[in-house]
Design an enzyme around this catalytic site. Structure first.
Site, PDB file in Angstrom:
ATOM      1  CE  LYS A 231      -4.382  -1.715   1.636  1.00 41.98           C
ATOM      2  NZ  LYS A 231      -5.575  -1.729   2.500  1.00 41.98           N
ATOM      3  NE  ARG A 265      -8.265  -8.289   0.420  1.00 40.85           N
ATOM      4  CZ  ARG A 265      -7.793  -7.358  -0.434  1.00 40.85           C
ATOM      5  NH1 ARG A 265      -6.841  -6.530  -0.298  1.00 40.85           N
ATOM      6  NH2 ARG A 265      -8.533  -7.414  -1.711  1.00 40.85           N
TER       7      ARG A 265
END
Length: 288
Positions: A231, A265
């Site tokens: 991210k 995840r």
């Protein structure tokens, strides 16, 4: 993950009659059926490639496969409900037939997509909006009787970065989850997983504040999912882009595990599985 801190947490999920224990954290591999996911190498454009990705996730140690057909990045293309259903149901049917023992999670905020996916063989619904973008979602999940991942986000993926003002972020997040969990339990939803929503409605510094205080969510005694993989909170701080963010992902996943994450995840399943094994080995020595 620390044994003396998280003893009271619910760590089991009922996945269509199969009981899965998350006291040892598990990996959820990402399978993107979108054409514009923020990490280009994760995009899947055919059933054949989806099956290859599923095989890779399984071989590298993933317990769950999270299938999505609607990118949540700001500025992503709109996807019609019909297109999302078609892509997800096709993938679920193919993967379920090829790998009947794998657990499939569906990344959607739409109740009709959730229902179609579960009827096709999926096991979990992963909702970034926690019911806020479809008023029928909570009742649908309760009716389907499947585990439900609820994420913290304010606004929508298009507007979320306009909603980063908090008086006390962790307290507001706790209130958010408290209201959601209470409603879901009253509807009879038994298995709820919390996702604090790294990168959603949070500035770079707020993401790190959240990671530092992630154990505050233990008050709910529910499993927690951490979605940190590649991210912007990593590469906007370190430099580069998503393609250079694997090392940073592993570092932050390690912290998330120490803070109590039950599910990672990720795009890179092998690296996450090794991270879990090493943290577990270290704690085995500490608590053994």
């Amino acid at each position: 993950m620390a044994k003396d801190t998280f003893l009271n947490r619910k760590t089991t999920l009922n996945l269509k009659g199969k009981l899965v224990d998350l006291s040892t954290p598990a990996v959820m591999g990402i399978l993107n059926l979108t054409t514009d996911s923020f990490y280009s190498e994760s995009r899947i454009s055919s059933v054949e490639l989806a099956l290859q990705r599923a095989q890779s996730i399984i071989n590298e140690g993933g317990l769950f496969i999270d299938i999505g057909a609607y990118s949540s990045r700001p500025g992503a293309d709109e996807v019609s409900e019909a297109e999302e259903v078609d892509k997800i149901v096709t993938a679920v049917a193919a993967i379920s037939e090829a790998f009947p023992d794998v657990f499939l999670s569906i990344d959607t905020f739409r109740a009709k997509v959730a229902r179609a996916a579960v009827e096709a063989g999926a096991h979990i619904i992963n909702d970034i909006a926690a019911g806020n973008m479809d008023e029928d979602m909570f009742e649908t999940v309760a009716d389907l009787n499947v585990p439900y991942i609820i994420m913290h986000m304010k606004g929508t993926p298009k507007t979320m970065q306009q909603h980063t003002n908090y008086h006390h972020m962790m307290l507001e997040m706790t209130c958010y989850f408290s209201e959601k969990v209470d409603r879901l339990k009253k509807l009879g939803v038994k298995d709820i997983i919390l996702d604090p929503g790294f990168g959603f409605s949070k500035t770079l510094d707020q993401n790190y504040e959240l990671l530092q205080h992630m154990e505050d969510l233990n008050i709910f005694e529910l499993p927690v999912l951490a979605g940190l993989s590649r991210k912007s909170m990593i590469y906007k701080f370190l430099g580069g882009g998503p393609e250079q963010a694997l090392n940073g992902t592993t570092a932050l996943n390690t912290i998330a595990l120490l803070k109590g994450a039950n599910i990672l995840r990720v795009h890179d399943v092998k690296a996450a599985a090794e991270c879990i094994a090493l943290v577990g080995k270290t704690q085995e020595q500490q608590y053994g």
